[in-house]
Write a protein that holds these residues in place. Sequence first.
Motif, mmCIF file in Angstrom:
data_model
loop_
_atom_site.group_PDB
_atom_site.id
_atom_site.type_symbol
_atom_site.label_atom_id
_atom_site.label_comp_id
_atom_site.label_asym_id
_atom_site.label_seq_id
_atom_site.Cartn_x
_atom_site.Cartn_y
_atom_site.Cartn_z
ATOM 1 N N ALA A 28 46.255 17.840 35.080
ATOM 2 C CA ALA A 28 47.292 16.826 34.940
ATOM 3 C C ALA A 28 47.959 16.893 33.583
ATOM 4 O O ALA A 28 47.305 16.989 32.545
ATOM 5 C CB ALA A 28 46.693 15.434 35.150
ATOM 6 N N GLY A 29 49.293 16.845 33.612
ATOM 7 C CA GLY A 29 50.068 16.767 32.383
ATOM 8 C C GLY A 29 50.302 18.073 31.669
ATOM 9 O O GLY A 29 51.033 18.116 30.681
ATOM 10 N N LYS A 30 49.691 19.160 32.152
ATOM 11 C CA LYS A 30 49.957 20.450 31.523
ATOM 12 C C LYS A 30 51.359 20.916 31.904
ATOM 13 O O LYS A 30 51.900 20.527 32.929
ATOM 14 C CB LYS A 30 48.911 21.486 31.967
ATOM 15 N N PRO A 31 51.984 21.763 31.071
ATOM 16 C CA PRO A 31 53.342 22.220 31.398
ATOM 17 C C PRO A 31 53.387 22.888 32.772
ATOM 18 O O PRO A 31 52.512 23.701 33.122
ATOM 19 C CB PRO A 31 53.647 23.235 30.288
ATOM 20 N N ALA A 32 54.409 22.549 33.551
ATOM 21 C CA ALA A 32 54.519 23.096 34.901
ATOM 22 C C ALA A 32 54.601 24.616 34.888
ATOM 23 O O ALA A 32 54.056 25.281 35.773
ATOM 24 C CB ALA A 32 55.739 22.504 35.604
ATOM 25 N N TYR A 70 53.819 19.014 40.682
ATOM 26 C CA TYR A 70 53.069 17.796 41.020
ATOM 27 C C TYR A 70 52.027 17.492 39.949
ATOM 28 O O TYR A 70 51.975 16.375 39.411
ATOM 29 C CB TYR A 70 52.398 17.952 42.379
ATOM 30 N N PHE A 71 51.191 18.458 39.629
ATOM 31 C CA PHE A 71 50.135 18.202 38.654
ATOM 32 C C PHE A 71 50.699 17.978 37.253
ATOM 33 O O PHE A 71 50.160 17.183 36.477
ATOM 34 C CB PHE A 71 49.118 19.336 38.652
ATOM 35 N N ALA A 72 51.774 18.655 36.917
ATOM 36 C CA ALA A 72 52.387 18.458 35.598
ATOM 37 C C ALA A 72 52.905 17.027 35.434
ATOM 38 O O ALA A 72 52.928 16.497 34.319
ATOM 39 C CB ALA A 72 53.523 19.458 35.394
ATOM 40 N N SER A 73 53.302 16.413 36.538
ATOM 41 C CA SER A 73 53.888 15.068 36.469
ATOM 42 C C SER A 73 52.840 13.960 36.451
ATOM 43 O O SER A 73 53.153 12.805 36.146
ATOM 44 C CB SER A 73 54.830 14.838 37.655
ATOM 45 N N GLU A 74 51.601 14.291 36.788
ATOM 46 C CA GLU A 74 50.551 13.276 36.842
ATOM 47 C C GLU A 74 50.028 12.963 35.439
ATOM 48 O O GLU A 74 49.903 13.854 34.601
ATOM 49 C CB GLU A 74 49.399 13.752 37.731
ATOM 50 N N GLN A 75 49.687 11.691 35.202
ATOM 51 C CA GLN A 75 49.186 11.276 33.889
ATOM 52 C C GLN A 75 47.998 10.323 34.025
ATOM 53 O O GLN A 75 48.024 9.203 33.508
ATOM 54 C CB GLN A 75 50.318 10.603 33.093
ATOM 55 N N PRO A 76 46.924 10.752 34.697
ATOM 56 C CA PRO A 76 45.742 9.889 34.753
ATOM 57 C C PRO A 76 45.085 9.802 33.381
ATOM 58 O O PRO A 76 45.358 10.626 32.502
ATOM 59 C CB PRO A 76 44.836 10.613 35.761
ATOM 60 N N PRO A 77 44.226 8.823 33.167
ATOM 61 C CA PRO A 77 43.571 8.691 31.854
ATOM 62 C C PRO A 77 42.771 9.938 31.489
ATOM 63 O O PRO A 77 42.245 10.632 32.365
ATOM 64 C CB PRO A 77 42.647 7.481 32.042
ATOM 65 N N GLY A 130 41.073 17.199 26.180
ATOM 66 C CA GLY A 130 40.613 16.755 27.489
ATOM 67 C C GLY A 130 39.834 17.823 28.230
ATOM 68 O O GLY A 130 39.572 17.681 29.429
ATOM 69 N N LEU A 131 39.459 18.900 27.536
ATOM 70 C CA LEU A 131 38.672 19.985 28.127
ATOM 71 C C LEU A 131 37.261 19.942 27.556
ATOM 72 O O LEU A 131 37.059 19.607 26.397
ATOM 73 C CB LEU A 131 39.315 21.341 27.823
ATOM 74 N N ARG A 132 36.298 20.316 28.368
ATOM 75 C CA ARG A 132 34.907 20.262 27.935
ATOM 76 C C ARG A 132 34.530 21.503 27.138
ATOM 77 O O ARG A 132 35.124 22.573 27.284
ATOM 78 C CB ARG A 132 33.993 20.073 29.138
ATOM 79 N N THR A 133 33.494 21.341 26.329
ATOM 80 C CA THR A 133 33.045 22.409 25.438
ATOM 81 C C THR A 133 32.795 23.714 26.179
ATOM 82 O O THR A 133 33.268 24.780 25.766
ATOM 83 C CB THR A 133 31.753 21.975 24.716
ATOM 84 N N LEU A 175 37.451 21.019 19.163
ATOM 85 C CA LEU A 175 38.504 20.672 20.118
ATOM 86 C C LEU A 175 38.006 19.682 21.171
ATOM 87 O O LEU A 175 38.714 18.737 21.532
ATOM 88 C CB LEU A 175 39.044 21.926 20.796
ATOM 89 N N SER A 176 36.805 19.896 21.679
ATOM 90 C CA SER A 176 36.294 19.015 22.737
ATOM 91 C C SER A 176 35.966 17.624 22.218
ATOM 92 O O SER A 176 35.839 16.676 23.005
ATOM 93 C CB SER A 176 35.063 19.634 23.401
ATOM 94 N N SER A 177 35.841 17.462 20.909
ATOM 95 C CA SER A 177 35.514 16.158 20.329
ATOM 96 C C SER A 177 36.743 15.376 19.889
ATOM 97 O O SER A 177 36.620 14.250 19.401
ATOM 98 C CB SER A 177 34.575 16.330 19.126
ATOM 99 N N ARG A 178 37.935 15.962 20.079
ATOM 100 C CA ARG A 178 39.153 15.304 19.610
ATOM 101 C C ARG A 178 39.677 14.315 20.640
ATOM 102 O O ARG A 178 39.737 14.616 21.837
ATOM 103 C CB ARG A 178 40.268 16.341 19.339
ATOM 104 N N PRO A 179 40.096 13.116 20.210
ATOM 105 C CA PRO A 179 40.738 12.182 21.143
ATOM 106 C C PRO A 179 42.157 12.646 21.456
ATOM 107 O O PRO A 179 42.772 13.384 20.682
ATOM 108 C CB PRO A 179 40.756 10.870 20.350
ATOM 109 N N MET A 180 42.649 12.225 22.585
ATOM 110 C CA MET A 180 44.015 12.573 22.954
ATOM 111 C C MET A 180 44.996 11.880 22.020
ATOM 112 O O MET A 180 44.776 10.747 21.582
ATOM 113 C CB MET A 180 44.281 12.174 24.404
ATOM 114 N N ALA A 181 46.089 12.580 21.725
ATOM 115 C CA ALA A 181 47.136 12.018 20.874
ATOM 116 C C ALA A 181 47.802 10.832 21.572
ATOM 117 O O ALA A 181 47.753 10.692 22.800
ATOM 118 C CB ALA A 181 48.172 13.095 20.576
#
Length: 203
Positions: A28-32, A70-77, A130-133, A175-181
Amino acid sequence: MAARVLACASCHGDKGQGTNDDYFPRLAGKPAGYLYNQLIAFRDGRRKYPPMNYLLEFLPDPYLKAMADYFASEQPPFPLPATPTVSSAILARGEMLATKGDPAHEIPACANCHGPSFTGMEPAIPGLLGLRTNYISAQLGAWRYGTRTAAAPDCMQIVAGHLTEDDVKALTAWLSSRPMAANPAPVPHGSLPMPLSCGSEPN
């Protein structure tokens, strides 16, 4: 399209938010453009994971483009950031590599291509948050050892080839420990000093 991508939900979540499995990433939210290129790479066998290769084998380009949009347009938490399990020195090395790079070892900063907040860049460079280690580590390993490739110039394979195992550990932990901007959107094309492909296109 939400009904048509239900086959993706068991691994990636119904809105592409990801699941509890470390190795299935958030879409979700990645560039199409990035998502579309990866779907083509899986369909054509240039990126190899049998369930994805089989699922996409007979889907035409317009259908893959619609899935990507579709997935690029989604913005779940976003999920909560990981709690670091490494030392402060390792985290500091990861932060340095991500934000400043290591010129002595020909490693550019991740931020140069993936954005100062690591949210990606349009049209086809993905965000790194938002990606795991384990997922980040696995992808860096795939770039390093040539099992994941992109069209020339294959920037990610070149950069990853300069990373040591300790560098990968540090980067993935930080990177995996960073909060989303506050603004999770990818930055506009051309707004960064090094608009490289960075593995955004299939080979």
